[in-house]
Scaffold this active site. Structure first.
Site, short mmCIF file in Angstrom:
data_model
loop_
_atom_site.label_atom_id
_atom_site.label_comp_id
_atom_site.label_asym_id
_atom_site.label_seq_id
_atom_site.Cartn_x
_atom_site.Cartn_y
_atom_site.Cartn_z
N LYS A 83 1.08 -1.53 0.35
CA LYS A 83 -0.11 0.40 0.42
C LYS A 83 0.76 1.17 -0.08
O LYS A 83 1.53 1.10 1.02
CB LYS A 83 -0.49 0.16 1.17
CG LYS A 83 -2.39 0.48 1.22
CD LYS A 83 -2.51 0.34 2.51
CE LYS A 83 -4.38 0.67 2.49
NZ LYS A 83 -4.75 0.99 3.87
C1 E4P Z 1 -8.70 1.77 4.37
O1 E4P Z 1 -6.89 0.54 3.80
C2 E4P Z 1 -8.39 2.31 4.68
O2 E4P Z 1 -7.07 2.68 5.42
C3 E4P Z 1 -9.03 2.57 6.20
O3 E4P Z 1 -10.35 2.52 5.12
C4 E4P Z 1 -9.67 3.85 6.78
O4 E4P Z 1 -11.00 3.91 6.60
P1 E4P Z 1 -10.64 5.09 8.46
O5 E4P Z 1 -11.27 6.40 7.57
O6 E4P Z 1 -12.29 4.61 9.04
O7 E4P Z 1 -9.50 5.02 9.58
#
Ligand code: E4P
Length: 218
Positions: A83
């Site tokens: 990522k």
């Molecule tokens: C997923 O890859 C993201 O890191 C995650 O969905 C972020 O979610 P949040 O905005 O609830 O922290």
């Protein structure tokens, strides 16, 4: 639609994986902090439990280091997806890792233009953050629909839309209606998807009537 679970909690991942509906996992540094575990060991453990794609995020911000971190993470297990944030260095890293056939999830996407950049860099996934856009008074679901529309104009793009930052079961329905390929969902919401009062009510009636038949299946 594919389902990823958005957590680094190994117990939760195992429990949800046992349901047989899990396609992958996404983690981020905040979720790793919550887990209180060693990052690389945690990713290794998750990858053993879930055979599908497991996103592990780089934490460097400059290309060279990001790329090296990506290579290191990709060596933890075959199903690791690296990522990277949607920055110029992140996009450059995405391009180079993708060329080496390493799957990349470009995260922190908040606009169609950013999603175009991720696709051009060969990302396997782009993660538009629905909830965080809603938080600032924008419409996160509209972004999913817009990216879907733009991507469908170019048949050679293979980047999957991974709806992230999902805060409600309504978001899951809306993301599916807008054509997101994947939704990454916190464990609690995945369970809430089962809920409907008529299911609970209907089941009670069926079970009460079955008792009255005095029969057994086994
Ligand atoms: C997923 O890859 C993201 O890191 C995650 O969905 C972020 O979610 P949040 O905005 O609830 O922290």
């Amino acid at each position: 639609m594919e389902f990823f679970v958005d957590t680094a909690d190994i117990k939760e991942i195992k429990r949800i994986n046992d349901m047989g509906i899990l396609d992958g996992v996404t983690t981020n540094p905040s979720l790793v902090l919550k887990s209180n575990k060693n990052f690389k060991e945690l990713i290794k453990e998750i990858c053993k439990v879930v055979p599908g794609p497991v996103s592990a995020e780089v934490t460097a911000t400059k290309f060279d280091e990001m790329y090296n971190e990506g290579i290191k993470l990709s060596k933890i297990a075959k199903n690791v997806v690296v990522k990277v944030p949607l920055t110029p260095d992140g996009i450059k890293t995405c391009k180079k890792l993708s060329k080496k056939k390493i799957g990349v999830n470009v995260t922190l996407c908040f606009s169609v233009n950013q999603a175009i950049l991720a696709a051009k860099a060969g990302a396997k996934y782009v993660s538009p953050f629905i909830g965080r856009l809603d938080d600032i008074g924008k419409n996160g679901i509209d972004l999913i629909s817009d990216i879907k529309k733009v991507y469908s104009n170019y048949k050679n793009l293979n980047t999957k839309i991974l709806a992230a930052s999902i805060r409600s079961t309504k978001h899951i329905t809306q993301a599916a209606m807008a054509g997101a390929d994947v939704a990454t969902v916190p464990p609690k919401l995945l369970e809430e998807m089962f809920d409907h009062p008529l299911t609970a009510k209907g089941l009670k009636i069926f079970l009460d009537d079955w008792k009255k038949t005095k029969q057994k299946i086994l």
